[in-house]
Scaffold this motif. Structure first.
Motif, PDB file in Angstrom:
ATOM      1  N   GLY A 105       0.934  -1.239  -0.032  1.00  0.00           N
ATOM      2  CA  GLY A 105       0.261   0.192  -0.166  1.00  0.00           C
ATOM      3  C   GLY A 105       0.961   1.209  -0.015  1.00  0.00           C
ATOM      4  N   TYR A 106       1.718   1.312  -0.990  1.00  0.00           N
ATOM      5  CA  TYR A 106       2.661   2.548  -1.013  1.00  0.00           C
ATOM      6  C   TYR A 106       2.157   3.665  -1.721  1.00  0.00           C
ATOM      7  N   GLU A 107       1.141   3.668  -2.562  1.00  0.00           N
ATOM      8  CA  GLU A 107       0.770   4.404  -3.384  1.00  0.00           C
ATOM      9  C   GLU A 107       0.522   5.965  -2.837  1.00  0.00           C
ATOM     10  N   LYS A 108       0.073   5.939  -1.725  1.00  0.00           N
ATOM     11  CA  LYS A 108      -0.391   7.237  -1.210  1.00  0.00           C
ATOM     12  C   LYS A 108       0.858   8.133  -0.779  1.00  0.00           C
ATOM     13  N   GLU A 109       1.774   7.323  -0.151  1.00  0.00           N
ATOM     14  CA  GLU A 109       3.080   8.025   0.299  1.00  0.00           C
ATOM     15  C   GLU A 109       3.832   8.322  -0.756  1.00  0.00           C
ATOM     16  N   LEU A 110       4.028   7.400  -1.831  1.00  0.00           N
ATOM     17  CA  LEU A 110       4.664   7.702  -3.056  1.00  0.00           C
ATOM     18  C   LEU A 110       4.186   9.007  -3.970  1.00  0.00           C
ATOM     19  N   LEU A 111       3.032   9.212  -3.937  1.00  0.00           N
ATOM     20  CA  LEU A 111       2.108  10.232  -4.817  1.00  0.00           C
ATOM     21  C   LEU A 111       2.289  11.452  -3.927  1.00  0.00           C
ATOM     22  N   ALA A 112       2.719  11.589  -2.681  1.00  0.00           N
ATOM     23  CA  ALA A 112       2.708  12.564  -1.860  1.00  0.00           C
ATOM     24  C   ALA A 112       3.996  13.248  -2.374  1.00  0.00           C
ATOM     25  N   GLN A 113       5.055  12.535  -2.790  1.00  0.00           N
ATOM     26  CA  GLN A 113       6.271  13.101  -3.225  1.00  0.00           C
ATOM     27  C   GLN A 113       6.584  13.160  -4.722  1.00  0.00           C
ATOM     28  N   ILE A 114       5.850  12.290  -5.417  1.00  0.00           N
ATOM     29  CA  ILE A 114       6.174  12.398  -6.772  1.00  0.00           C
ATOM     30  C   ILE A 114       4.724  12.840  -7.617  1.00  0.00           C
ATOM     31  N   PRO A 115       4.741  13.624  -8.609  1.00  0.00           N
ATOM     32  CA  PRO A 115       3.370  14.103  -9.216  1.00  0.00           C
ATOM     33  C   PRO A 115       2.884  12.850  -9.896  1.00  0.00           C
ATOM     34  N   LYS A 116       1.566  12.633  -9.871  1.00  0.00           N
ATOM     35  CA  LYS A 116       0.859  11.579 -10.493  1.00  0.00           C
ATOM     36  C   LYS A 116       1.214  11.458 -12.056  1.00  0.00           C
ATOM     37  N   GLU A 117       1.352  12.671 -12.546  1.00  0.00           N
ATOM     38  CA  GLU A 117       1.646  12.796 -14.059  1.00  0.00           C
ATOM     39  C   GLU A 117       2.897  12.504 -14.392  1.00  0.00           C
ATOM     40  N   ASN A 118       3.734  12.435 -13.508  1.00  0.00           N
ATOM     41  CA  ASN A 118       5.335  12.075 -13.526  1.00  0.00           C
ATOM     42  C   ASN A 118       5.642  10.391 -13.405  1.00  0.00           C
ATOM     43  N   LEU A 119       4.847   9.912 -12.636  1.00  0.00           N
ATOM     44  CA  LEU A 119       4.901   8.493 -11.954  1.00  0.00           C
ATOM     45  C   LEU A 119       4.361   7.560 -13.103  1.00  0.00           C
ATOM     46  N   PRO A 120       5.241   6.509 -13.477  1.00  0.00           N
ATOM     47  CA  PRO A 120       4.435   5.357 -14.382  1.00  0.00           C
ATOM     48  C   PRO A 120       3.297   4.846 -13.867  1.00  0.00           C
ATOM     49  N   THR A 121       2.377   4.497 -14.678  1.00  0.00           N
ATOM     50  CA  THR A 121       1.264   3.676 -14.152  1.00  0.00           C
ATOM     51  C   THR A 121       1.548   2.616 -13.458  1.00  0.00           C
TER      52      THR A 121
END
Length: 345
Positions: free
Chosen positions: A253-269
């Motif tokens: 369940g890492y998505e929330k913390e990862l998206l807090a640091q990396i913009p969604k549009e910059n992170l691969p799907t």
């Protein structure tokens, strides 16, 4: 005591920065946040290295990185720098020559088993580096390439992160950036795979720590298997607290913390983002370093006669659009010939 802002004191003999030089975060010993004593230690370290015959890589930011890596112990920093220079002169026939000429033509096939790539930036503007260890199959990989070439490629990527990736990110962010944001995906890593990978990881980790100090900004270990956190809690007792602060161990369940640091549009799907590069995120090398507005040719691309080698990564260079090419007449990060500048409307 909180550090006091102190604009970087540059040496005209060695400092020739064309990007912002002050760190936006008040971290002790970082450019823009040094004490008078630390400024004196930079001068002392540089003087000792000059006396020992060194003339390259003596710029102030490099001196500060080596000093921070050794807690501003000048003698230890000096030895670390000398060891690094010896390694640079020997590795792959010389690191600067290697990064100019290395052609990793087997990369697309290698990435089927070990994807490791830079892709866009985090919210602080740092380049994002991604490794997917769960796909590692060294037996299959060594039918395509060798460990030596894999490590040479990694060294070339370290050099490219230092120049031109980080300078381009600094220009776009408007402030100094010296580190990367890394994602290490452990999905699929089991005991049977882990033992075969440890030897390789040990070698590349040693290169990173010994010869490229102070380059880690944040590290997110995602899809960590059960028990990994407990092991890390034991290991971190032996790590520098500054390093521990940079490492985040996350499960599935890492998505929330990862998206807090990396913009969604910059992170691969694949990691919960929305980016889907046309040529595939792992091979696109998308980022400010590929954008005309922020790119400048890296220093390692310049020969003694001040020309820039234009060596394509493969026989067929991928087509480039206006937003992802270097200025006309210059080489891009991957060494491909840039597309002609579009005619004015």
């Amino acid at each position: 005591m909180a550090p006091v802002e102190n604009p970087l004191k540059q040496d005209p003999k060695y400092d020739n920065y064309d990007f912002p030089t002050n760190s936006p975060v008040p971290h002790n010993g970082h450019p823009g946040w040094t004490t008078p004593e630390q400024d004196a230690q930079v001068f002392q370290l540089r003087s000792l290295l000059e006396q020992a015959g060194y003339t390259e890589r003596l710029d102030t930011m490099t001196m500060l990185r080596f000093l921070r890596a050794r807690k501003f112990n000048v003698e230890l920093s000096k030895q670390m720098f000398i060891d690094s220079e010896k390694w640079r002169s020997e590795f792959g026939g010389g690191v600067e020559n290697l990064v100019r000429t290395f052609d990793y033509k087997e990369k697309p096939k290698v990435f089927q088993y070990y994807p490791q790539y830079y892709h866009k930036t985090d919210k602080d503007g740092r380049p994002v580096y991604i490794e997917q260890l769960g796909k590692v199959d060294l037996t299959a990989m060594y039918k395509i390439t060798t460990e030596e070439r894999m490590i040479q490629n990694l060294v070339c990527e370290y050099e490219k992160m230092a120049d031109p990736r980080l300078p381009a990110c600094c220009r776009k962010a408007g402030h100094l950036l010296e580190t990367s944001c890394s994602i290490m995906d452990l999905k699929g890593v089991g005991i049977s795979k882990a033992s075969s990978v440890y030897g390789y990881l040990g070698k590349v980790s040693a290169i990173s720590q010994n010869y490229y100090p102070e380059r880690l900004g944040k590290l997110y270990v995602i899809n960590a298997p059960w028990g990994f956190g407990a092991v890390f809690n034991f290991v971190k007792r032996f790590l520098d607290p500054v390093t521990v602060e940079k490492i985040h161990i996350l499960g599935t369940g890492y998505e929330k913390e990862l998206l807090a640091q990396i913009p969604k549009e910059n992170l691969p799907t694949a990691f919960g983002g929305s980016c889907e590069c046309a040529e595939g995120c792992m091979l696109s090398d998308a980022g400010p370093w590929q954008e005309r507005e922020y790119y400048t040719p890296p220093k390692w691309a310049k020969r003694d006669d001040d020309t820039i080698e234009n060596k394509p990564e493969s026989a067929e260079a991928a087509p480039q659009t206006e937003s992802t090419v270097a200025p006309q007449g210059e080489t891009t990060l991957e060494g491909k010939a840039p597309a002609p500048a579009p005619a004015a409307a």
